[in-house]
Design an enzyme around this catalytic site. Structure first.
Site, PDB file in Angstrom:
ATOM      1  N   ASP A  15       0.871  -1.268   0.014  1.00  0.00           N
ATOM      2  CA  ASP A  15      -0.103   0.110   0.007  1.00  0.00           C
ATOM      3  C   ASP A  15       0.886   1.177   0.007  1.00  0.00           C
ATOM      4  O   ASP A  15       0.590   2.271  -0.660  1.00  0.00           O
ATOM      5  CB  ASP A  15      -0.894  -0.055   1.346  1.00  0.00           C
ATOM      6  CG  ASP A  15      -1.552  -1.024   1.324  1.00  0.00           C
ATOM      7  OD1 ASP A  15      -2.931  -1.176   0.959  1.00  0.00           O
ATOM      8  OD2 ASP A  15      -1.333  -2.227   1.877  1.00  0.00           O
ATOM      9  N   ASN A 168      -7.683  -9.916   1.410  1.00  0.00           N
ATOM     10  CA  ASN A 168      -8.350  -8.589   1.379  1.00  0.00           C
ATOM     11  C   ASN A 168      -9.922  -8.958   1.433  1.00  0.00           C
ATOM     12  O   ASN A 168     -10.623  -8.447   2.108  1.00  0.00           O
ATOM     13  CB  ASN A 168      -8.359  -7.658   0.299  1.00  0.00           C
ATOM     14  CG  ASN A 168      -6.701  -6.937   0.532  1.00  0.00           C
ATOM     15  OD1 ASN A 168      -6.223  -6.649   1.689  1.00  0.00           O
ATOM     16  ND2 ASN A 168      -6.342  -6.400  -0.628  1.00  0.00           N
ATOM     17  N   HIS A 241       1.679  -6.199  -4.624  1.00  0.00           N
ATOM     18  CA  HIS A 241       0.403  -6.434  -5.268  1.00  0.00           C
ATOM     19  C   HIS A 241      -0.425  -5.164  -5.470  1.00  0.00           C
ATOM     20  O   HIS A 241      -0.904  -4.748  -6.552  1.00  0.00           O
ATOM     21  CB  HIS A 241      -0.577  -7.254  -4.153  1.00  0.00           C
ATOM     22  CG  HIS A 241      -0.035  -8.378  -3.637  1.00  0.00           C
ATOM     23  ND1 HIS A 241      -0.163  -9.635  -4.180  1.00  0.00           N
ATOM     24  CD2 HIS A 241       0.584  -8.672  -2.457  1.00  0.00           C
ATOM     25  CE1 HIS A 241       0.381 -10.554  -3.408  1.00  0.00           C
ATOM     26  NE2 HIS A 241       0.817  -9.928  -2.306  1.00  0.00           N
TER      27      HIS A 241
END
Length: 314
Positions: A15, A168, A241
């Site tokens: 992130d 997630n 990711h």
């Protein structure tokens, strides 16, 4: 015209790079950052978003905290991957980050941002989908202000937290189900795509060669991330990711997409949180989700390295 984006995240090493890429590239107008519990608790993910923006000199982008737990069931974290802080590896220091937390909270910040912006906004969630589901439930009238949802989550094949489920989606399957059934256009980048963008030693060397404090911090992040992925999954290099979402917005040619029906398993004893992706149309359900497949990994890493260079040179 740059694409207006609200980033909803749970920093998290990958992130952090998503924030850097969204803030650095002129093709993206980063309007706001909201945080959710996921890779670590909400308190820690919010602090981490503020830390990343502070060290990278990202100002003028409000950061607000969202949901601390999923819609149903207990929260889970990924401490085994991201560490006790959620961003283990570099030393951020013990002081308060320069970038403040917006007191409105995530729901009000997103509502205000959607209403204020002259064109529909793209939502980019890279953590559990709790905040997005709450927004859709609380403000269905705002769906016309959302251009699309570009998310990291799920997979066309296996999971990474259970054999069937990606982290997630497993954190809040009910929220994912609400998002996928909302009628808002969704593009999904799952493990089948993100496992193609691994931070090899050659990539880390490219970032280190920039020779800035920010590049050094990024190397520390990737080094820690590599150690946990090696220990937990046996990977020789960790997949980054989440930034694939923003990379796609910047250059849609980087990832091939297919349209498929995607549903979330909510009740399976062994498969709760799995994304069931109907690649061959066998269910006859509408193919209403864009699913990422093949990635131009070299092009992806060029974007990441350039983002670190741009922000590190400020």
């Amino acid at each position: 015209m740059p694409i207006p984006v609200i980033l909803d995240c749970d920093p998290g090493h990958d992130d952090a790079f998503t924030i850097l890429l969204a803030a650095a590239h002129p093709a993206v107008e980063l309007l706001a950052i909201t945080t959710v519990a996921g890779n670590q608790t909400l308190e820690k993910t919010t602090l981490n978003a503020r830390r990343v923006c502070s060290v990278a000199g990202i100002s003028g982008v409000p950061i607000a905290a969202g949901r601390a737990r999923p819609l149903h069931g207990p929260p889970r974290t990924a401490e085994n991957i991201h560490g006790e802080s959620g961003l283990d590896g570099p030393g951020f220091g013990s002081g308060e980050p320069a970038v403040p937390e917006d007191p409105r909270g995530a729901l009000a910040l997103v509502r205000d941002t959607l209403l204020a912006h002259p064109v529909p906004v793209t939502l980019v969630p890279t953590g559990p989908l709790t905040n997005i589901a709450v927004l859709l439930l609380a403000h269905p009238e705002l769906t016309s202000r959302i251009d699309r949802i570009v998310l990291m989550g799920g997979s066309t094949d296996r999971g990474n937290t259970t054999p069937a489920a990606e982290f997630n989606i497993l954190c809040d399957p009910e929220a994912a189900d609400i998002v996928l059934r909302s009628g808002v256009p969704v593009t999904m980048f799952g493990l089948n795509a993100t496992h193609q963008v691994r931070a090899t030693p050659e990539v880390v060397d490219r970032i280190a060669a920039l020779g800035t404090p920010l590049s050094g911090l990024c190397v520390d992040l990737l080094t820690y991330f590599a150690s946990t992925y090696r220990e937990v999954y046996g990977f020789d290099a960790p997949p980054l990711h989440d930034p694939l979402t923003v990379a796609h917005l910047i250059d849609p040619s980087l990832v091939s997409l297919v349209r498929a029906a995607v549903t979330v398993e909510l009740t399976g004893t062994h498969t709760r949180g799995a994304t069931v992706v109907d690649l061959h149309g066998v269910t006859g359900a509408p193919a209403d989700v864009e699913v990422g497949m093949e990635v131009d990994t070299e092009g992806f890493w060029d974007l990441i390295v350039e983002a670190v260079r741009v922000l590190g040179g400020r």
